[in-house]
Design a protein around this motif. Structure first.
Motif, short mmCIF file in Angstrom:
data_model
loop_
_atom_site.label_atom_id
_atom_site.label_comp_id
_atom_site.label_asym_id
_atom_site.label_seq_id
_atom_site.Cartn_x
_atom_site.Cartn_y
_atom_site.Cartn_z
N SER A 5 0.82 -1.21 0.00
CA SER A 5 0.00 0.00 0.00
C SER A 5 0.85 1.27 0.00
N SER A 6 2.03 1.19 0.63
CA SER A 6 2.88 2.38 0.67
C SER A 6 3.35 2.79 -0.72
N ASP A 9 0.94 5.29 -2.14
CA ASP A 9 0.69 6.48 -1.32
C ASP A 9 0.68 7.74 -2.17
N GLU A 11 0.88 10.92 -1.44
CA GLU A 11 1.91 11.91 -1.09
C GLU A 11 3.26 11.52 -1.67
#
Length: 367
Positions: A5-6, A9, A11
């Protein structure tokens, strides 16, 4: 928590896109990069990255879809094998609808009475042969270095089980020689400045087989994963290399790819196969770019078992898949795209496979 999932991300992806734009501005010229992996093709489109890339950074899809690069003569051989009454074709599903030069596919042969069964692994084909000792089970062996070790393992398993009714139609291709052929024959109109290297293939090969891209052709090449942040990180490193004038082979997919790759997978592959010349759709015959069975394993070669050859055939009329696989044409510039050629009624293999460039353009560009 999903560990991947990171890599989605927002951002992080925005920060990487900002870095990408700064690198391109500092470089001061447009850049064309090519990915040579069908999974990258789909990931770039599905995630929307293609529409977010800064102006001046152009994405080309290369010969990274295994089904798409399978030559017309090979598809024709699959169909001729399927027409034999004693043969059961055990194949991956995406080969079913790939048209041959006369427009017929394995799906057509199936409708005419041929016995064709979809399998999810070469070992499923071995199991099918064990369950049907009176039939000859033929597995069309397509794919790159990623699938070749698994197919070699299936052949070894068939021998261990004493199955004389299992064989393969050897059509596996090797990625690095195709990349060399692309650069050796490139035209100024579609110069490739850098490569996003295929993560799956690099898991097996490691980095060394791609070193020639930088050493001989001066092109940066970076192994990348398949999530948005993976791809953006690889592109940032690629532009940094161009800006600094230090082309090399980089790796941003370190959680899966090591410098030496997988010696065990290569050992299995090299036990059963040897390197040979091979025909590629759009690229013609490329020296030492394919795999055939070694003499000790030729009893499992369907070409010899069935007396088949990869005969010269005509091309699919109007199909521009060959140009698309070379990066000389984008799918939307093909006169057939979205009109005569659609996923429901494909003219060529690039619209058939889920990893094909044409299918990705059609699905994710709102056609």
């Amino acid at each position: 928590m999903n560990p991947s999932s990171s890599f989605h991300d927002p951002e992080l992806c925005r920060a990487l896109l900002g870095r990408l734009e700064r690198e391109l501005t500092a470089l001061g010229r447009p850049v064309r990069f090519m990915e040579v992996c069908g999974t990258h093709t789909v990931s770039i489109f599905r995630s929307g990255l293609r529409s977010l890339l800064p102006e001046g950074l152009e994405h080309l899809s290369g010969p990274g879809c295994p089904v798409c690069v399978t030559h017309d003569s090979e598809v024709a051989a699959f169909i001729r094998a399927a027409e034999r009454p004693e043969v059961v074709i055990a194949t991956f599903g995406d080969l079913l609808r790939v048209p041959g030069p006369d427009g017929r596919s394995l799906k057509h042969a199936m409708a005419e009475g041929a016995r064709v069964q979809v399998v999810y692994s070469p070992l499923d084909a071995v199991k099918l042969a064990a369950e049907h000792p009176g039939d000859t089970v033929v597995f069309p062996s397509v794919g790159f270095e990623t699938t070749a070790p698994v197919i070699a393992g299936a052949v070894m398993t068939a021998r261990k089980m004493g199955l004389s009714n299992f064989c393969i139609l050897p059509c596996n291709k090797l990625v690095p020689p195709a990349m060399r052929a692309l650069l050796a024959g490139e035209e100024g109109t579609h110069r490739i400045d850098a490569f996003l290297l295929p993560g799956h293939v690099a898991v097996v090969l490691g980095l060394a087989p791609f070193a020639f891209l930088a050493e001989e052709f001066g092109r940066p090449a970076v192994v990348g994963g398949f999530e948005p942040a993976d791809i953006l990180s690889a592109l940032c490193l690629m532009l940094e290399m161009l800006r600094e004038g230090r082309p090399s082979v980089g790796n941003t997919y370190v959680r899966a790819v090591s410098r030496e790759g997988s010696p065990q997978a290569r050992r299995v592959m090299d036990t059963v196969f040897r390197v040979s010349d091979a025909r590629w759709r759009g690229l013609g015959v490329i020296p030492e770019s394919g795999l055939v069975l070694r003499d000790a394993w030729r009893a499992f070669d369907a070409l010899e078992r069935l007396g088949l050859e990869f005969e010269d055939t005509g091309k699919i009329p109007g199909c521009r898949c060959g140009d698309i696989l070379r990066g000389a044409l984008t799918p939307d510039k093909c006169p057939l795209f979205g009109k005569v050629c659609t996923p429901q009624n494909p003219t060529g293999p690039c619209m058939v496979s889920t990893e094909g460039s044409c299918a990705a353009w059609y699905r994710y560009r709102g056609v």
